[in-house]
Enzyme design. Structure first.
Site, short mmCIF file in Angstrom:
data_model
loop_
_atom_site.label_atom_id
_atom_site.label_comp_id
_atom_site.label_asym_id
_atom_site.label_seq_id
_atom_site.Cartn_x
_atom_site.Cartn_y
_atom_site.Cartn_z
N HIS A 183 0.82 -1.22 0.00
CA HIS A 183 0.00 0.00 0.00
C HIS A 183 0.85 1.27 0.00
O HIS A 183 0.38 2.32 0.45
CB HIS A 183 -0.93 0.03 1.22
CG HIS A 183 -2.31 -0.47 0.93
ND1 HIS A 183 -3.44 0.14 1.41
CD2 HIS A 183 -2.73 -1.53 0.22
CE1 HIS A 183 -4.51 -0.51 1.02
NE2 HIS A 183 -4.11 -1.54 0.29
N HIS A 283 -6.10 -4.42 -10.99
CA HIS A 283 -6.50 -4.19 -9.60
C HIS A 283 -8.03 -4.13 -9.55
O HIS A 283 -8.66 -3.50 -10.40
CB HIS A 283 -5.90 -2.85 -9.17
CG HIS A 283 -6.24 -2.38 -7.80
ND1 HIS A 283 -7.27 -1.49 -7.57
CD2 HIS A 283 -5.69 -2.65 -6.60
CE1 HIS A 283 -7.32 -1.22 -6.27
NE2 HIS A 283 -6.38 -1.91 -5.66
#
Length: 381
Positions: A183, A283
């Site tokens: 992240h 994604h």
């Protein structure tokens, strides 16, 4: 000639934004413009889209894409490209439905019969990830993705790195393949140490080991470790991806079809990646329309490798699942770590419009948590 007559948006739980496009002759297509935490901004951007597209020929998908991207003067970025993505998906849905074929047939036809998928495990502050991995195995998955670390500082304790390796080892011990998502929480001073720590455990990839804000830093990590480097959910166009391809830094491109201009732009990104021998793995921790769009692009993309799927993801909560707002949940049925190529017309998602309209009466206001370190400083989420 048919024209676009109506564009509607629906903020539906848990954090999704659906787009419905209807033509004057009654053809309907659905898209997803979800931009987690910023959905209201995309709704605002779609107001300008209405001014451009009402009265436009829905068959002219590329013309619509170019008009929305170029004629607003200001280009790029997550909000504008997410708005375009929702429209783009809906127009592909309309066109394929009119022709009575799946969208992938309009992309050149399929190059595979099934689509490998992975699911996400663990919370943003991961705990018993091994048990979560075993649960995914029971669901039919052969690969998962886990968060590598909770919030970390620019320079943090070596114990944090040891904990990353320990959790990854626990999941690998279940026999499942693992991608590890950071992240962007790791910064340059610790990135090499983290990659070195996880390398012996052979993860499928390290996603956003650092933020993509500075391509030179990312490029500096290329070749340091054998762990494949993945990036892309915060890149929104082929122009954003270009420096990563040109530097040789990227091994797996991960654009989000709800963020990066929809099917049209992500198809171009995939083709661009192929010229650099880079894999393509979209994604998609969001809703069913975006996922369906991913599956159609995956079906027709030679360098596609694996698809993220939000089945059972913690954002959905106990009351809602990936297929809550659709009538054909078998579209995403997992078998042997993969799903079938969608064979229904259009995107193949049978949206429960009545349920969508009812849910949108109470729109979500999803925001990600604010994390701070022990001294009160902000940390990446």
């Amino acid at each position: 000639m048919d024209r676009i007559g109506r564009i509607e948006t629906f903020l539906v739980h848990p954090r999704w934004l659906f787009v419905r496009v209807e033509t004057e002759q009654g053809a309907v297509g659905w898209g997803e413009a979800t931009l987690e935490g910023h959905a209201e901004a995309v709704v605002g951007a779609l107001e300008a889209v209405r001014d451009r597209l009402i009265g436009h020929n829905p068959d002219r998908i590329e013309d619509a894409w170019q008009m929305l991207h170029r004629l607003g003067f200001y280009r790029g970025g997550p909000v504008l490209l997410s708005a375009i993505a929702g429209i783009d998906q809906a127009l592909w849905d309309i066109k394929a439905r009119k022709l009575g074929v799946p969208v992938y047939q309009l992309l050149g036809g399929r190059v595979r019969d099934r689509i490998p998928v992975y699911a996400w495990i663990g919370g943003d502050r991961p705990a018993d990830v091994a048990a979560a991995a075993r649960a995914r195995i029971d669901q039919g998955f052969t690969a998962v993705k886990m968060n590598g670390t909770e919030d970390v500082g620019w320079l943090d304790s070596p114990a944090k790195i040891d904990a990353v390796a320990t959790r990854l080892a626990e999941v690998r011990a279940t026999g499942i393949d693992v991608g590890i998502d950071f992240h962007g929480r790791v910064h340059k001073p610790m990135a090499r140490t983290v990659l070195r720590a996880i390398e012996p455990l052979r993860p499928l990839f390290a996603e956003e080991i650092v933020l993509g804000d500075n391509p030179d830093i990312f490029a500096g990590l290329a070749g340091f470790s054998s762990v494949p480097l993945a990036l892309g959910e915060r890149l929104y166009s082929r122009w954003d991806f270009r420096p990563f391809f040109e530097s040789g830094a990227l091994d797996i491109a991960q654009p989000d079809l709800a963020h990066a201009g929809g099917i049209s732009e992500c198809r171009r990104i995939a083709a661009m990646a192929e010229t650099y021998d880079v894999a393509f793995a979209p994604h998609c921790p969001i809703g069913p329309i975006a996922l369906a769009a991913c599956l159609h692009l995956a079906a027709a993309t030679p360098n596609f490798v694996i698809q993220e799927i939000s089945l059972g993801i913690h954002y959905n909560g106990a009351a809602q699942e990936l297929a809550t707002l659709m009538r054909n949940p078998d579209l995403f049925r997992i078998d042997g770590g993969s799903v079938a190529v969608p064979e229904g017309v259009g995107l193949g998602v049978d949206i429960d419009e009545k349920a969508v309209r009812a849910m949108a009466v109470d729109p979500h206001r999803w925001r990600n948590p604010v994390w701070r370190g022990r001294d009160g400083e902000l940390r990446e989420w």
